[in-house]
Design a protein around this motif. Structure first.
Motif, PDB file in Angstrom:
ATOM      1  N   ALA A 131      34.515  28.901  43.874  1.00  0.00           N
ATOM      2  CA  ALA A 131      34.688  30.106  44.688  1.00  0.00           C
ATOM      3  C   ALA A 131      34.849  31.334  43.804  1.00  0.00           C
ATOM      4  O   ALA A 131      34.303  32.407  44.105  1.00  0.00           O
ATOM      5  CB  ALA A 131      35.902  29.942  45.601  1.00  0.00           C
ATOM      6  N   TYR A 132      35.585  31.189  42.707  1.00  0.00           N
ATOM      7  CA  TYR A 132      35.808  32.312  41.783  1.00  0.00           C
ATOM      8  C   TYR A 132      34.471  32.823  41.242  1.00  0.00           C
ATOM      9  O   TYR A 132      34.215  34.025  41.208  1.00  0.00           O
ATOM     10  CB  TYR A 132      36.715  31.845  40.648  1.00  0.00           C
ATOM     11  N   ARG A 133      33.611  31.888  40.846  1.00  0.00           N
ATOM     12  CA  ARG A 133      32.305  32.279  40.301  1.00  0.00           C
ATOM     13  C   ARG A 133      31.401  32.845  41.402  1.00  0.00           C
ATOM     14  O   ARG A 133      30.616  33.762  41.162  1.00  0.00           O
ATOM     15  CB  ARG A 133      31.647  31.084  39.634  1.00  0.00           C
ATOM     16  N   ALA A 134      31.510  32.283  42.623  1.00  0.00           N
ATOM     17  CA  ALA A 134      30.665  32.755  43.720  1.00  0.00           C
ATOM     18  C   ALA A 134      30.989  34.191  44.110  1.00  0.00           C
ATOM     19  O   ALA A 134      30.119  34.912  44.611  1.00  0.00           O
ATOM     20  CB  ALA A 134      30.829  31.836  44.931  1.00  0.00           C
ATOM     21  N   LEU A 135      32.220  34.623  43.896  1.00  0.00           N
ATOM     22  CA  LEU A 135      32.618  35.999  44.228  1.00  0.00           C
ATOM     23  C   LEU A 135      32.155  37.017  43.183  1.00  0.00           C
ATOM     24  O   LEU A 135      32.273  38.219  43.405  1.00  0.00           O
ATOM     25  CB  LEU A 135      34.143  36.090  44.374  1.00  0.00           C
ATOM     26  N   GLU A 136      31.638  36.537  42.046  1.00  0.00           N
ATOM     27  CA  GLU A 136      31.281  37.411  40.932  1.00  0.00           C
ATOM     28  C   GLU A 136      30.306  38.526  41.314  1.00  0.00           C
ATOM     29  O   GLU A 136      30.535  39.691  40.977  1.00  0.00           O
ATOM     30  CB  GLU A 136      30.714  36.584  39.777  1.00  0.00           C
ATOM     31  N   PRO A 137      29.187  38.251  42.022  1.00  0.00           N
ATOM     32  CA  PRO A 137      28.222  39.340  42.311  1.00  0.00           C
ATOM     33  C   PRO A 137      28.846  40.468  43.124  1.00  0.00           C
ATOM     34  O   PRO A 137      28.648  41.650  42.803  1.00  0.00           O
ATOM     35  CB  PRO A 137      27.111  38.624  43.096  1.00  0.00           C
ATOM     36  N   LEU A 138      29.565  40.132  44.183  1.00  0.00           N
ATOM     37  CA  LEU A 138      30.175  41.152  45.028  1.00  0.00           C
ATOM     38  C   LEU A 138      31.274  41.894  44.271  1.00  0.00           C
ATOM     39  O   LEU A 138      31.354  43.133  44.321  1.00  0.00           O
ATOM     40  CB  LEU A 138      30.746  40.496  46.291  1.00  0.00           C
ATOM     41  N   TRP A 139      32.104  41.155  43.557  1.00  0.00           N
ATOM     42  CA  TRP A 139      33.189  41.781  42.795  1.00  0.00           C
ATOM     43  C   TRP A 139      32.622  42.726  41.730  1.00  0.00           C
ATOM     44  O   TRP A 139      33.115  43.839  41.560  1.00  0.00           O
ATOM     45  CB  TRP A 139      34.052  40.705  42.135  1.00  0.00           C
ATOM     46  N   SER A 140      31.597  42.302  41.009  1.00  0.00           N
ATOM     47  CA  SER A 140      31.030  43.122  39.934  1.00  0.00           C
ATOM     48  C   SER A 140      30.485  44.435  40.479  1.00  0.00           C
ATOM     49  O   SER A 140      30.692  45.503  39.895  1.00  0.00           O
ATOM     50  CB  SER A 140      29.920  42.359  39.210  1.00  0.00           C
ATOM     51  N   ALA A 141      29.774  44.365  41.613  1.00  0.00           N
ATOM     52  CA  ALA A 141      29.188  45.577  42.187  1.00  0.00           C
ATOM     53  C   ALA A 141      30.283  46.554  42.615  1.00  0.00           C
ATOM     54  O   ALA A 141      30.184  47.765  42.365  1.00  0.00           O
ATOM     55  CB  ALA A 141      28.304  45.212  43.373  1.00  0.00           C
ATOM     56  N   LEU A 142      31.335  46.048  43.268  1.00  0.00           N
ATOM     57  CA  LEU A 142      32.420  46.921  43.719  1.00  0.00           C
ATOM     58  C   LEU A 142      33.230  47.442  42.534  1.00  0.00           C
ATOM     59  O   LEU A 142      33.679  48.587  42.528  1.00  0.00           O
ATOM     60  CB  LEU A 142      33.321  46.164  44.696  1.00  0.00           C
ATOM     61  N   PRO A 184      36.036  51.347  39.382  1.00  0.00           N
ATOM     62  CA  PRO A 184      36.769  50.631  38.319  1.00  0.00           C
ATOM     63  C   PRO A 184      38.274  50.585  38.551  1.00  0.00           C
ATOM     64  O   PRO A 184      38.956  49.688  38.062  1.00  0.00           O
ATOM     65  CB  PRO A 184      36.435  51.444  37.057  1.00  0.00           C
ATOM     66  N   GLY A 185      38.795  51.520  39.334  1.00  0.00           N
ATOM     67  CA  GLY A 185      40.231  51.568  39.557  1.00  0.00           C
ATOM     68  C   GLY A 185      40.775  50.414  40.368  1.00  0.00           C
ATOM     69  O   GLY A 185      42.000  50.240  40.460  1.00  0.00           O
ATOM     70  N   ILE A 186      39.905  49.596  40.973  1.00  0.00           N
ATOM     71  CA  ILE A 186      40.410  48.470  41.773  1.00  0.00           C
ATOM     72  C   ILE A 186      40.952  47.354  40.892  1.00  0.00           C
ATOM     73  O   ILE A 186      41.649  46.454  41.373  1.00  0.00           O
ATOM     74  CB  ILE A 186      39.318  47.890  42.702  1.00  0.00           C
ATOM     75  N   ALA A 187      40.647  47.373  39.579  1.00  0.00           N
ATOM     76  CA  ALA A 187      41.073  46.293  38.678  1.00  0.00           C
ATOM     77  C   ALA A 187      42.590  46.292  38.545  1.00  0.00           C
ATOM     78  O   ALA A 187      43.197  47.307  38.207  1.00  0.00           O
ATOM     79  CB  ALA A 187      40.426  46.448  37.310  1.00  0.00           C
ATOM     80  N   LEU A 188      43.204  45.155  38.827  1.00  0.00           N
ATOM     81  CA  LEU A 188      44.651  45.028  38.649  1.00  0.00           C
ATOM     82  C   LEU A 188      45.004  45.085  37.171  1.00  0.00           C
ATOM     83  O   LEU A 188      46.065  45.569  36.793  1.00  0.00           O
ATOM     84  CB  LEU A 188      45.145  43.716  39.255  1.00  0.00           C
ATOM     85  N   HIS A 189      44.115  44.531  36.311  1.00  0.00           N
ATOM     86  CA  HIS A 189      44.293  44.601  34.860  1.00  0.00           C
ATOM     87  C   HIS A 189      43.002  45.135  34.283  1.00  0.00           C
ATOM     88  O   HIS A 189      41.941  44.532  34.476  1.00  0.00           O
ATOM     89  CB  HIS A 189      44.565  43.210  34.258  1.00  0.00           C
ATOM     90  N   SER A 190      43.057  46.241  33.592  1.00  0.00           N
ATOM     91  CA  SER A 190      41.842  46.824  33.035  1.00  0.00           C
ATOM     92  C   SER A 190      41.369  46.039  31.830  1.00  0.00           C
ATOM     93  O   SER A 190      42.126  45.315  31.198  1.00  0.00           O
ATOM     94  CB  SER A 190      42.094  48.285  32.639  1.00  0.00           C
ATOM     95  N   LEU A 238      41.694  33.726  41.115  1.00  0.00           N
ATOM     96  CA  LEU A 238      40.961  33.767  42.375  1.00  0.00           C
ATOM     97  C   LEU A 238      41.624  34.748  43.345  1.00  0.00           C
ATOM     98  O   LEU A 238      40.940  35.562  43.991  1.00  0.00           O
ATOM     99  CB  LEU A 238      40.911  32.367  42.991  1.00  0.00           C
ATOM    100  N   TYR A 239      42.934  34.690  43.428  1.00  0.00           N
ATOM    101  CA  TYR A 239      43.678  35.620  44.293  1.00  0.00           C
ATOM    102  C   TYR A 239      43.418  37.062  43.875  1.00  0.00           C
ATOM    103  O   TYR A 239      43.161  37.929  44.709  1.00  0.00           O
ATOM    104  CB  TYR A 239      45.172  35.296  44.203  1.00  0.00           C
ATOM    105  N   ARG A 240      43.478  37.316  42.562  1.00  0.00           N
ATOM    106  CA  ARG A 240      43.253  38.667  42.050  1.00  0.00           C
ATOM    107  C   ARG A 240      41.864  39.165  42.421  1.00  0.00           C
ATOM    108  O   ARG A 240      41.692  40.317  42.850  1.00  0.00           O
ATOM    109  CB  ARG A 240      43.439  38.676  40.533  1.00  0.00           C
ATOM    110  N   ARG A 241      40.866  38.318  42.290  1.00  0.00           N
ATOM    111  CA  ARG A 241      39.496  38.735  42.599  1.00  0.00           C
ATOM    112  C   ARG A 241      39.357  39.068  44.079  1.00  0.00           C
ATOM    113  O   ARG A 241      38.679  40.048  44.443  1.00  0.00           O
ATOM    114  CB  ARG A 241      38.519  37.645  42.182  1.00  0.00           C
ATOM    115  N   MET A 242      40.000  38.300  44.940  1.00  0.00           N
ATOM    116  CA  MET A 242      39.954  38.586  46.376  1.00  0.00           C
ATOM    117  C   MET A 242      40.596  39.939  46.678  1.00  0.00           C
ATOM    118  O   MET A 242      40.065  40.735  47.457  1.00  0.00           O
ATOM    119  CB  MET A 242      40.661  37.476  47.148  1.00  0.00           C
ATOM    120  N   VAL A 243      41.765  40.202  46.064  1.00  0.00           N
ATOM    121  CA  VAL A 243      42.453  41.481  46.290  1.00  0.00           C
ATOM    122  C   VAL A 243      41.574  42.643  45.858  1.00  0.00           C
ATOM    123  O   VAL A 243      41.450  43.657  46.564  1.00  0.00           O
ATOM    124  CB  VAL A 243      43.794  41.504  45.529  1.00  0.00           C
TER     125      VAL A 243
END
Length: 377
Positions: free
Chosen positions: A249-260, A265-271, A287-292
């Motif tokens: 699931a973590y890897r599957a979220l990569e395309p959407l997360w990368s685009a957003l 860039p400010g959405i990153a909890l850790h830069s 995984l939780y962090r990526r969802m947030v």
């Protein structure tokens, strides 16, 4: 009864240690997981050494009566250091977590060194005794040795309880981690019951009053607290998702997360400048962090979404293909400088049973539709 109570705690420690060691073999670079395994190992060894049939032969083999007690108490101090290190890697960017870990270890090692000096010069090495507290707590050097041990352990346990409970409030979308952290806080409080009983005994000793039942009452708190502790720290791995499912699931979220993330860039909890995010926590946390971050990116994108999508919230999800098309169009609108719409700020719901599955579907649809757009370009 003494050996039975501590024997149960030792058995629970070795089970937890073996369980997480198997996970560590699959993810050796995970700093948080290494700290957890070390914590379980220190606790398991400490409880094992407390059992009479183990403690007495080790004392005899060392040739220095009561020296094994130093190992027991030192390992419990280091146990609390490792748990604080674990929570730091769960809560903070990797460089900040490493700095905090160094501070914890420096303080812990100073405490252990001071305890070692006190017990080395104390006049207690002529005969071994299983009733260490009742026999030696009234002696000046051992009194301060035990005070230092209890203060260090109490400070660690109370800090663990506070940080676990506080961090649990930040993991609303990960119910198994939230439950585990709250159970960890409960385990720390129960373990503190051991410190409270033994501390009360020392306070009364200083007033020339001996209430020896306090020493015995402390024992169940120690064992039960550690069992609850182990359950809490391992609970995030009990959830319905296996580690393989979580990584998928973590890897599957990569395309959407990368685009957003590229758009906001400010959405990153850790830069990225703060360090390697893979070192922060285990796959549950990542995984939780990526969802947030995806939800935060979605909310930032809402003013640029097509009208129907912007008017619906994340708690009313469209079909994954429709949601992905809306996100693609919203990103395109933002890139082309369209005037953003005025959308009332809202937050997504804290928990939804199918949230992860829906996000994975949207991300896969997003990747497929983007690839199709590139082919047609």
């Amino acid at each position: 009864m003494h050996d039975l109570i501590y024997g149960v705690g030792a058995l629970a420690g070795w089970i937890a240690f073996t369980y997480k060691l198997n996970h560590l073999r699959q993810d050796w670079t995970n700093s948080a997981l290494r700290a957890m395994v070390a914590a379980f190992g220190f606790s398991a060894v400490a409880f094992t050494l407390t059992v009479g049939p183990v403690y007495q032969p080790i004392d005899a083999a060392l040739g220095v009566p009561n020296l094994a007690k130093l190992f027991i108490h030192s390992f419990m101090v280091l146990f609390s250091v490792c748990v604080l290190q674990l929570l730091a890697f769960w809560q903070y960017p990797a460089p900040q977590a490493r700095h905090r870990a160094r501070v914890y270890w420096a303080v812990g090692l100073v405490v252990v060194a001071t305890m070692s000096a006190l017990i080395a010069v104390a006049p207690i090495h002529d005969r071994s005794t299983i009733h260490f507290w009742k026999t030696h707590a009234g002696e000046t050097l051992l009194f301060w040795y035990l005070v230092m041990f209890l203060v260090a352990l109490s400070a660690g346990l109370l800090a663990i309880a506070y940080r676990s409970w506080h961090f649990a409030g930040l993991t609303a979308r990960m119910p198994w981690m939230r439950r585990g952290l709250r159970l960890t806080a409960l385990g720390a409080v129960l373990s503190f019951g051991y410190c409270a009983c033994r501390g009360g005994y020392l306070i009364l000793i200083s007033a020339d009053v001996r209430v020896e039942p306090l020493v015995d009452i402390a024992q169940p708190f120690a064992s039960l607290g550690q069992i609850v502790f182990f359950a809490g720290l391992t609970m995030p791995g009990w959830g319905p998702k296996t580690r393989v499912d979580q990584l998928s699931a973590y890897r599957a979220l990569e395309p959407l997360w990368s685009a957003l993330h590229d758009a906001f860039p400010g959405i990153a909890l850790h830069s990225a400048a703060e360090g390697d995010s893979a070192a922060v926590g285990d796959v549950n946390y990542r995984l939780y962090r990526r969802m947030v971050e995806i939800w935060d990116g979605y909310l930032a994108l809402r003013p640029y979404l097509p009208a129907p999508a912007a008017s619906s919230g994340p708690d009313e999800p469209a079909a994954s293909d429709d949601a992905a098309r809306s996100i693609i169009e919203g990103l395109r609108n933002r890139q082309e400088g369209y005037e953003p719409a005025v959308v009332p700020p809202t937050r997504p719901p804290s928990v939804r049973d199918s949230e992860l599955e829906w996000l994975v579907d949207v991300s896969r649809s997003f990747a497929r539709l983007k690839a199709r757009d590139l082919d047609h370009a």
